[in-house]
Design an enzyme around this catalytic site. Sequence first.
Site, PDB file in Angstrom:
ATOM      1  N   HIS A   1       6.668  -9.040   7.552  1.00 47.22           N
ATOM      2  CA  HIS A   1       5.529  -8.314   8.040  1.00 47.22           C
ATOM      3  C   HIS A   1       5.580  -6.926   8.102  1.00 47.22           C
ATOM      4  O   HIS A   1       4.842  -6.091   8.746  1.00 47.22           O
ATOM      5  CB  HIS A   1       4.826  -8.831   9.091  1.00 47.22           C
ATOM      6  CG  HIS A   1       4.898 -10.479   9.408  1.00 47.22           C
ATOM      7  ND1 HIS A   1       3.699 -11.239   8.769  1.00 47.22           N
ATOM      8  CD2 HIS A   1       5.656 -11.081   9.852  1.00 47.22           C
ATOM      9  CE1 HIS A   1       3.939 -12.344   9.031  1.00 47.22           C
ATOM     10  NE2 HIS A   1       4.950 -12.720   9.611  1.00 47.22           N
TER      11      HIS A   1
ATOM     12  N   SER B   1       5.980  18.425  -7.008  1.00 45.49           N
ATOM     13  CA  SER B   1       4.593  18.667  -6.940  1.00 45.49           C
ATOM     14  C   SER B   1       4.064  20.061  -7.481  1.00 45.49           C
ATOM     15  O   SER B   1       4.584  20.878  -7.478  1.00 45.49           O
ATOM     16  CB  SER B   1       4.132  18.677  -5.449  1.00 45.49           C
ATOM     17  OG  SER B   1       2.656  19.140  -5.330  1.00 45.49           O
TER      18      SER B   1
ATOM     19  N   LYS C   1       7.838  19.173  -1.908  1.00 49.98           N
ATOM     20  CA  LYS C   1       7.746  17.418  -2.426  1.00 49.98           C
ATOM     21  C   LYS C   1       8.937  17.138  -3.209  1.00 49.98           C
ATOM     22  O   LYS C   1       9.221  17.983  -4.226  1.00 49.98           O
ATOM     23  CB  LYS C   1       6.672  17.322  -3.116  1.00 49.98           C
ATOM     24  CG  LYS C   1       5.278  17.475  -2.058  1.00 49.98           C
ATOM     25  CD  LYS C   1       5.230  16.266  -1.034  1.00 49.98           C
ATOM     26  CE  LYS C   1       5.091  14.863  -1.548  1.00 49.98           C
ATOM     27  NZ  LYS C   1       3.784  14.595  -2.204  1.00 49.98           N
TER      28      LYS C   1
ATOM     29  N   GLU D   1       6.903   4.433  -8.659  1.00 50.21           N
ATOM     30  CA  GLU D   1       5.409   4.442  -8.394  1.00 50.21           C
ATOM     31  C   GLU D   1       4.784   4.051  -9.883  1.00 50.21           C
ATOM     32  O   GLU D   1       4.127   2.902  -9.819  1.00 50.21           O
ATOM     33  CB  GLU D   1       4.736   5.676  -8.086  1.00 50.21           C
ATOM     34  CG  GLU D   1       5.309   6.007  -6.455  1.00 50.21           C
ATOM     35  CD  GLU D   1       4.619   7.418  -6.477  1.00 50.21           C
ATOM     36  OE1 GLU D   1       3.403   7.790  -6.422  1.00 50.21           O
ATOM     37  OE2 GLU D   1       5.440   8.230  -5.860  1.00 50.21           O
TER      38      GLU D   1
END
Length: 482
Positions: A171, A292, A298, A305
């Site tokens: 969970h 970025s 970043k 992804e």
Amino acid sequence: MANADKKTDGGGYDSGGAMWGGRFEEAVSSVVERFGESVSFDKKLYRQDLRGSRAHATMLQAQGLITEDECKAIVSGLAEVESEIEAGTFNWRADREDVHMNVESVLIDKIGEAGKKLHTARSRNDQVVTDVRMWVREAIDEVRAKLRATQVALYDLAAANEGVVVPGYTHLQRAQPLLLQHSLLAYVEQLERDRERLLDCRKRVNLCPLGACALAGTGLNIDRHATSEALGFSEPLANSVDAVSDRDFLLEYVSCLSILAMHTSRLAEEWVLWTSEEFKFMLMGDSVSTGSSIMPQKKNPDPMELTRGKTARVYGALMTLLTLCKGLPQAYNRDLQEDKEPLFDSTETTIMVLEVVAEFARNVTFNTEHINKGLGAGFLDATTLADYLVRKGMAFRSAHEVVGKCVALGESKNCELKDLSLEELQGINNIFTGDVYESLGVQNSVNQFQSYGSTGAKCVEQQMQRWGDEFKKGKGKRKQCD
């Protein structure tokens, strides 16, 4: 582009492109031609098409349907066509519709009348599905090889992190401690099932439709078993209608790819989390991360992804194929031309995903110092403490309640279970004795696991040994945990 005044010769060969013009007086309109062509994507099948044609010509000669000289001319002409395609000089023409008619038209241009005999006892209906089955057969072998390379990359990452403990989650809440090797090997196991599924699928792919012709077979004396054997198929398909109708093998194959994509997507999701500042378990190399355009600090796990995102493409291919096939009457229908683009795209996407997952695994490290600092949070040893009480003779449900009270005490004191004194534990239940501390603390907790397939050190060592043997020898044996 088709011209309205094109004529066909006596053999039904339209010298402008089409090879079925005998009963037509007008050429196909340019709009319909553009709409119906498939050569822009099915030319990917040219190797399979040429191989099938060589086997078919050889069989026709053996059966006395063409002469030896005609067979030699066909085989020689096909070799010339192949050389031109490989050299990039072959002129792929949309007005010839597909890979089959492009190849055959050029063959006829090269060798004349003998080339027209190649299509004896063959239809594009059985020809195309034969090509596709051969293509899928090769694709399965390539995907399985990429799966193995990805498994090895995950195994190597596990081998480099012996003894590292990480929180295990259910969970998305901290649950129990896991050896990192155990967590990584979970993906190796899942990818192995993907390899097994593909191998099993290959059996049903490897059946030969050639000789089924349009749908009913042929009245000519052909030898389907000879062409099947020559093309490396296990046997011919037994029913000619089924042979040209069936796309079950594509549905099964892309279904296998979809399950595979689900596995890589889950891995990617976990690694996206683990590379975040909130987790900070995993550190990416520069070669597998991006920055970025506006935020200079970043460092993004874009490959993972995109691995998640590309799963949608593979799922979409499966849904396309299922929808394509669901309402078709028996035998060949032109709708089936639409099966190739989702097939090709899902295969290419899967191969690319497996390559990037393996590359990512080879270029990450684990932030063990940070992981170790946080292992005390979440009472990961609570279930091990319940097992301790069970070994003392307490019923598990009672042990669950007792440990729950211990956790509540630990929370109130802002400490771990191992930091509770024996007196405090005995205040909850007097069954506790000094040996309880052998089960408390994350490392002690991990050491308590002993069931087969568990995260216990001995079991994980055996898992690593088994996979090491598998990768070295191509086979491995499962062992019970000592």
